[in-house]
Design a protein around this motif. Structure first.
Motif, PDB file in Angstrom:
ATOM      1  N   ASN A 267       0.817  -1.219   0.000  1.00  0.00           N
ATOM      2  CA  ASN A 267       0.000   0.000   0.000  1.00  0.00           C
ATOM      3  C   ASN A 267       0.848   1.264   0.000  1.00  0.00           C
ATOM      4  O   ASN A 267       0.364   2.352   0.305  1.00  0.00           O
ATOM      5  N   ALA A 268       2.114   1.145  -0.340  1.00  0.00           N
ATOM      6  CA  ALA A 268       3.034   2.286  -0.317  1.00  0.00           C
ATOM      7  C   ALA A 268       3.009   3.048  -1.633  1.00  0.00           C
ATOM      8  O   ALA A 268       2.685   2.503  -2.700  1.00  0.00           O
ATOM      9  N   ASP A 269       3.375   4.318  -1.561  1.00  0.00           N
ATOM     10  CA  ASP A 269       3.722   5.101  -2.743  1.00  0.00           C
ATOM     11  C   ASP A 269       5.144   4.679  -3.105  1.00  0.00           C
ATOM     12  O   ASP A 269       6.117   5.111  -2.466  1.00  0.00           O
ATOM     13  N   LEU A 270       5.313   3.835  -4.091  1.00  0.00           N
ATOM     14  CA  LEU A 270       6.610   3.220  -4.370  1.00  0.00           C
ATOM     15  C   LEU A 270       7.639   4.218  -4.878  1.00  0.00           C
ATOM     16  O   LEU A 270       8.834   4.077  -4.616  1.00  0.00           O
ATOM     17  N   GLU A 271       7.198   5.222  -5.598  1.00  0.00           N
ATOM     18  CA  GLU A 271       8.140   6.236  -6.080  1.00  0.00           C
ATOM     19  C   GLU A 271       8.729   7.005  -4.883  1.00  0.00           C
ATOM     20  O   GLU A 271       9.947   7.222  -4.811  1.00  0.00           O
ATOM     21  N   LEU A 272       7.868   7.418  -3.962  1.00  0.00           N
ATOM     22  CA  LEU A 272       8.337   8.109  -2.759  1.00  0.00           C
ATOM     23  C   LEU A 272       9.230   7.192  -1.935  1.00  0.00           C
ATOM     24  O   LEU A 272      10.298   7.605  -1.450  1.00  0.00           O
ATOM     25  N   ALA A 273       8.803   5.946  -1.770  1.00  0.00           N
ATOM     26  CA  ALA A 273       9.579   4.996  -0.974  1.00  0.00           C
ATOM     27  C   ALA A 273      10.970   4.788  -1.556  1.00  0.00           C
ATOM     28  O   ALA A 273      11.971   4.762  -0.828  1.00  0.00           O
ATOM     29  N   ALA A 274      11.063   4.637  -2.864  1.00  0.00           N
ATOM     30  CA  ALA A 274      12.357   4.420  -3.505  1.00  0.00           C
ATOM     31  C   ALA A 274      13.248   5.654  -3.370  1.00  0.00           C
ATOM     32  O   ALA A 274      14.440   5.547  -3.058  1.00  0.00           O
ATOM     33  N   GLU A 275      12.673   6.823  -3.612  1.00  0.00           N
ATOM     34  CA  GLU A 275      13.444   8.070  -3.525  1.00  0.00           C
ATOM     35  C   GLU A 275      14.054   8.263  -2.138  1.00  0.00           C
ATOM     36  O   GLU A 275      15.248   8.554  -1.992  1.00  0.00           O
ATOM     37  N   LEU A 276      13.247   8.067  -1.100  1.00  0.00           N
ATOM     38  CA  LEU A 276      13.725   8.331   0.257  1.00  0.00           C
ATOM     39  C   LEU A 276      14.555   7.183   0.810  1.00  0.00           C
ATOM     40  O   LEU A 276      15.403   7.402   1.686  1.00  0.00           O
ATOM     41  N   VAL A 297      10.801  -5.528   2.035  1.00  0.00           N
ATOM     42  CA  VAL A 297       9.744  -5.230   1.068  1.00  0.00           C
ATOM     43  C   VAL A 297       8.832  -6.443   0.905  1.00  0.00           C
ATOM     44  O   VAL A 297       9.306  -7.569   0.699  1.00  0.00           O
ATOM     45  N   VAL A 298       7.511  -6.211   0.983  1.00  0.00           N
ATOM     46  CA  VAL A 298       6.569  -7.321   0.782  1.00  0.00           C
ATOM     47  C   VAL A 298       6.618  -7.768  -0.679  1.00  0.00           C
ATOM     48  O   VAL A 298       6.856  -6.970  -1.591  1.00  0.00           O
ATOM     49  N   LYS A 299       6.401  -9.056  -0.888  1.00  0.00           N
ATOM     50  CA  LYS A 299       6.657  -9.683  -2.184  1.00  0.00           C
ATOM     51  C   LYS A 299       5.823  -9.100  -3.322  1.00  0.00           C
ATOM     52  O   LYS A 299       6.265  -9.069  -4.475  1.00  0.00           O
ATOM     53  N   GLU A 300       4.597  -8.606  -3.007  1.00  0.00           N
ATOM     54  CA  GLU A 300       3.712  -8.107  -4.063  1.00  0.00           C
ATOM     55  C   GLU A 300       4.318  -6.909  -4.808  1.00  0.00           C
ATOM     56  O   GLU A 300       4.007  -6.698  -5.989  1.00  0.00           O
ATOM     57  N   VAL A 301       5.138  -6.132  -4.137  1.00  0.00           N
ATOM     58  CA  VAL A 301       5.693  -4.935  -4.775  1.00  0.00           C
ATOM     59  C   VAL A 301       7.217  -4.984  -4.848  1.00  0.00           C
ATOM     60  O   VAL A 301       7.855  -4.001  -5.238  1.00  0.00           O
ATOM     61  N   TYR A 302       7.803  -6.110  -4.490  1.00  0.00           N
ATOM     62  CA  TYR A 302       9.272  -6.185  -4.413  1.00  0.00           C
ATOM     63  C   TYR A 302       9.925  -5.854  -5.753  1.00  0.00           C
ATOM     64  O   TYR A 302      10.839  -5.024  -5.822  1.00  0.00           O
ATOM     65  N   ASP A 303       9.493  -6.492  -6.832  1.00  0.00           N
ATOM     66  CA  ASP A 303      10.151  -6.300  -8.126  1.00  0.00           C
ATOM     67  C   ASP A 303      10.060  -4.856  -8.598  1.00  0.00           C
ATOM     68  O   ASP A 303      11.041  -4.284  -9.093  1.00  0.00           O
ATOM     69  N   GLU A 304       8.881  -4.261  -8.443  1.00  0.00           N
ATOM     70  CA  GLU A 304       8.715  -2.864  -8.884  1.00  0.00           C
ATOM     71  C   GLU A 304       9.554  -1.917  -8.034  1.00  0.00           C
ATOM     72  O   GLU A 304      10.206  -1.004  -8.556  1.00  0.00           O
ATOM     73  N   ARG A 306      12.292  -2.696  -6.332  1.00  0.00           N
ATOM     74  CA  ARG A 306      13.699  -2.970  -6.661  1.00  0.00           C
ATOM     75  C   ARG A 306      14.121  -2.225  -7.908  1.00  0.00           C
ATOM     76  O   ARG A 306      15.208  -1.638  -7.964  1.00  0.00           O
ATOM     77  N   GLU A 307      13.280  -2.243  -8.935  1.00  0.00           N
ATOM     78  CA  GLU A 307      13.631  -1.581 -10.187  1.00  0.00           C
ATOM     79  C   GLU A 307      13.735  -0.067 -10.011  1.00  0.00           C
ATOM     80  O   GLU A 307      14.648   0.573 -10.548  1.00  0.00           O
ATOM     81  N   LYS A 308      12.823   0.512  -9.255  1.00  0.00           N
ATOM     82  CA  LYS A 308      12.862   1.954  -9.002  1.00  0.00           C
ATOM     83  C   LYS A 308      14.127   2.338  -8.228  1.00  0.00           C
ATOM     84  O   LYS A 308      14.787   3.337  -8.549  1.00  0.00           O
ATOM     85  N   LYS A 312      17.494   4.626  -9.586  1.00  0.00           N
ATOM     86  CA  LYS A 312      17.961   5.804  -8.841  1.00  0.00           C
ATOM     87  C   LYS A 312      19.417   5.642  -8.401  1.00  0.00           C
ATOM     88  O   LYS A 312      20.209   6.590  -8.450  1.00  0.00           O
ATOM     89  N   VAL A 313      19.793   4.437  -7.980  1.00  0.00           N
ATOM     90  CA  VAL A 313      21.178   4.191  -7.574  1.00  0.00           C
ATOM     91  C   VAL A 313      22.113   4.321  -8.780  1.00  0.00           C
ATOM     92  O   VAL A 313      23.215   4.878  -8.668  1.00  0.00           O
ATOM     93  N   LYS A 314      21.682   3.835  -9.920  1.00  0.00           N
ATOM     94  CA  LYS A 314      22.498   3.953 -11.134  1.00  0.00           C
ATOM     95  C   LYS A 314      22.776   5.410 -11.491  1.00  0.00           C
ATOM     96  O   LYS A 314      23.803   5.734 -12.082  1.00  0.00           O
ATOM     97  N   GLY A 315      21.849   6.291 -11.140  1.00  0.00           N
ATOM     98  CA  GLY A 315      21.994   7.702 -11.488  1.00  0.00           C
ATOM     99  C   GLY A 315      22.806   8.521 -10.500  1.00  0.00           C
ATOM    100  O   GLY A 315      22.993   9.728 -10.708  1.00  0.00           O
TER     101      GLY A 315
END
Length: 488
Positions: A267-276, A297-304, A306-308, A312-315
């Motif tokens: 139920n997280a905002d994944l973009e915000l979660a990844a950024e912070l 990270v719960v399995k339902e959103v793990y892949d998405e 991880r990719e976000k 960001k880490v690559k950048g």
């Protein structure tokens, strides 16, 4: 033609004077972005120097403690003004000596300015309470008194903010101080102390003695006239300080390690979660006790997720912290460099998979610095070393779980309990997290690092002795309660 600038040799501040260490030995402080550059030379002091400083502080205590809180606050306020005027110089020195970006360094200096101003007003606030008495014609109340001489042992990762958030409350409540800064960041600490010294503290109220922990730190901890020790650093050293302080009945306050989790639910905002999560794990090269070390990270959103995070880490732009476009500088020292690389290798040896990074950066302008790639590791089992122990570097472990219940179990199954975050937009998940997470500081939809200066700072379990720093909570450590009964 290049003009060679003379490198300054710094001195101890004892009894209002800048003085050489008794043995006149010094150590060079180097720039971790280019270890060929010497930032300054700092004293290697001994127990003799500590004794001189403690005697000066003890002599200054009666006068300083009898001043009004308002008078003491005036001096803190002037110190804040001086630091603000010199923010660029102090911040640049911090970046050159410790490696964090200039933007982060300026933010740290201005935080210290704000802390000084906050505590400058603390001298005008209440320090006790009136309590109803059971006896007729009786006034019953409490007051607080300063302890005396307090010793402050501060770390290299925040060489401006942490000394100030210890000194400011100690001073406003009427104590005198002797500080030992981390050897790796002593030049920065001395520039801070120059501001305080020029602000007008009476001789002996503030003292700084530079040197190794084994000599200066031990001497300060063991000195019979030091009534309390406030320490921020490693668990190993903190435990030794606690034993020595306990042996002679001195107060002690320890802020130590963290293995701070971020929990991400479906139920997280994944973009915000990844950024912070990336910000919390990679800024300051992960060298914060509150840095994000584990993303659970719960399995339902793990892949998405991880990719976000990966994108960001690559950048991330790694480089000298003085460059405006640098996101992450070097780690702070050669010792730190080898420790972080060894931790990454240990994670690989135990079965972790490096998704990104994991290697030194030693090409071109980074050839003479302690640069490490921002590192993302997955396939991490919660029992692995890298999921249990503090790395204190730019390393994030990804852990997949089935549910929030399992995430909480994994988050709590470490010896530390400093800071923790959850990303979710469901209120029931927020309250479950607040009730069950074992941490002293909890963030909801925010990165794990940092806390506002007016709020208590500290952790549970092996992270802290639970004597909180910052805010009004600092009064608990730096004063003692007197209960007074007056009969008519």
């Amino acid at each position: 033609m290049t003009v060679k600038t003379e490198v300054k040799t710094y001195q101890n501040l004892i009894n209002g004077q800048w003085v050489d260490a008794q043995k006149q030995e010094v150590e060079k402080s180097i720039n971790p972005a280019d270890y060929r550059e010497i930032v300054g030379y700092v004293p290697l002091s001994t127990a003799e120097d500590v004794d001189m400083a403690v005697k000066a502080a003890k002599s200054a205590f009666p006068h300083w403690s009898k001043l009004s809180g308002g008078a003491r606050g005036d001096v803190l306020r002037k110190a804040a003004d001086l630091m603000e005027q010199r923010v660029n110089d102090i911040a640049e020195t911090l970046t050159r000596e410790m490696g964090k970006t200039l933007a982060e360094a300026k933010g740290e200096v201005m935080r210290a300015v704000a802390i000084l101003r906050y505590y400058s007003s603390e001298g005008m606030r209440s320090i006790g309470e009136v309590i109803p008495s059971n006896e007729e014609g009786t006034l019953l109340f409490t007051s607080r008194s300063p302890l005396g001489v307090v010793g402050l042992i501060t770390p290299w990762n925040f060489p401006v903010a942490i000394p100030i958030w210890k000194m400011a409350p100690a001073l406003i409540y009427g104590n005198t101080v002797v500080m030992k800064p981390a050897l790796e960041a002593t030049v920065t600490a001395m520039k801070v102390m120059e501001c305080l010294q020029e602000a007008g503290f009476p001789p002996g109220v503030i003292n700084v003695v530079s040197g190794s922990g084994s000599k200066v730190g031990n001497a300060l901890t063991e000195h019979p006239d030091v009534k309390a020790i406030s320490f921020t650093g490693s668990n190993q050293v903190g435990q030794l300080i606690a034993l020595k302080a306990l042996e002679r009945g001195a107060k002690y306050q320890l802020e130590m390690g963290g293995k701070n989790p971020v929990v991400v639910t479906q139920n997280a905002d994944l973009e915000l979660a990844a950024e912070l999560t990336v910000s919390g794990s990679m800024k300051s090269s992960g060298q914060k006790c509150t840095a994000t070390s584990r993303a659970i990270v719960v399995k339902e959103v793990y892949d998405e997720f991880r990719e976000k995070v990966l994108q960001k880490v690559k950048g991330i732009k790694v480089g000298n912290g003085l460059a405006a476009d640098t996101y992450m500088g070097p780690v702070a020292s050669q010792n730190q460099y080898h420790n972080v690389l060894a931790a990454i290798q240990k994670g690989i040896d135990e079965g972790g998979h490096v998704v990104w990074g994991g290697k030194p950066l030693d090409q071109d302008e980074m050839a003479y610095g302690y640069f490490i790639e921002p590192t993302l590791i997955e396939n991490v089992d919660p029992s692995m070393w890298i999921a249990q122990e503090e790395v204190f570097g730019p390393v994030l472990a990804l852990i997949k779980v089935d549910s929030l219940d399992e995430a909480l179990q994994v988050a709590n199954d470490v010896k530390y309990g400093l800071s923790a975050s959850i990303f979710t937009n469901h209120l029931n998940e927020v309250f479950q997290y607040l009730n069950e997470i074992e941490a002293g500081m909890i963030r909801v939809n925010g990165e794990s690092s940092g806390v506002e200066l007016q709020a208590p700072f500290g952790g549970v379990k092996a992270s802290s002795t639970q004597a909180r720093e910052q805010g009004r909570a600092a009064m608990e450590f730096f004063t003692t309660i007197k209960t007074v009964t007056i009969k008519a």
